[in-house]
Design an enzyme around this catalytic site. Structure first.
Site, PDB file in Angstrom:
ATOM      1  N   GLU A  60       0.837  -1.200   0.000  1.00 46.36           N
ATOM      2  CA  GLU A  60       0.000   0.000   0.000  1.00 46.36           C
ATOM      3  C   GLU A  60       0.876   1.256   0.000  1.00 46.36           C
ATOM      4  O   GLU A  60       0.571   2.239  -0.690  1.00 46.36           O
ATOM      5  CB  GLU A  60      -0.930   0.004   1.217  1.00 46.36           C
ATOM      6  N   GLU A  67       1.759   6.641  -6.914  1.00 42.62           N
ATOM      7  CA  GLU A  67       0.752   7.674  -7.185  1.00 42.62           C
ATOM      8  C   GLU A  67       1.336   9.066  -7.012  1.00 42.62           C
ATOM      9  O   GLU A  67       1.102   9.956  -7.838  1.00 42.62           O
ATOM     10  CB  GLU A  67      -0.452   7.497  -6.269  1.00 42.62           C
TER      11      GLU A  67
END
Length: 116
Positions: A60, A67
């Protein structure tokens, strides 16, 4: 403490403080750990649980890093930027599904026995 450890801990703290998905994974991890103690899982089950938790939170965080990197380079829509973000999110999803299956293999028999 060396700089690499300090930077690593700063990254963990930043992700835990700012990233909703990391926070959700941390809450779920605490619940799974408590369940492990409650159901007295064996050392091999603990190893699987710890690998799942560590891998999930790490993946994650990598997704978040990808991102952020993509966002740093372009605010405009670009198909390759979307693909990079979607693939990273897909990797998280694949691992999450695997972790759920492992959790079911470990905990469902114990839950079933507890209700019997």
């Amino acid at each position: 403490m060396s700089s690499s450890f300090r930077f690593g801990f700063e990254g963990i703290a930043a992700a835990a403080a700012r990233e909703r998905n990391v926070q959700i994974h941390c809450i779920l991890s605490v619940m799974v750990l408590l369940s492990g103690f409650f159901f007295d899982i064996n050392k091999y089950e603990w190893m699987a649980v710890i690998l799942c938790i560590g891998g999930m939170v790490s993946l994650e965080m990598m997704n978040t890093a990808i991102e952020r990197t993509v966002d740093m380079y372009t605010e405009d829509f670009h198909p390759l930027a979307k693909q990079a973000k979607d693939i990273a999110a897909g990797a998280v999803l694949v691992f999450a599904i695997a972790c759920v299956i492992i959790g079911m293999i470990i905990f469902l028999p114990k839950i079933s026995a507890w209700f019997s």
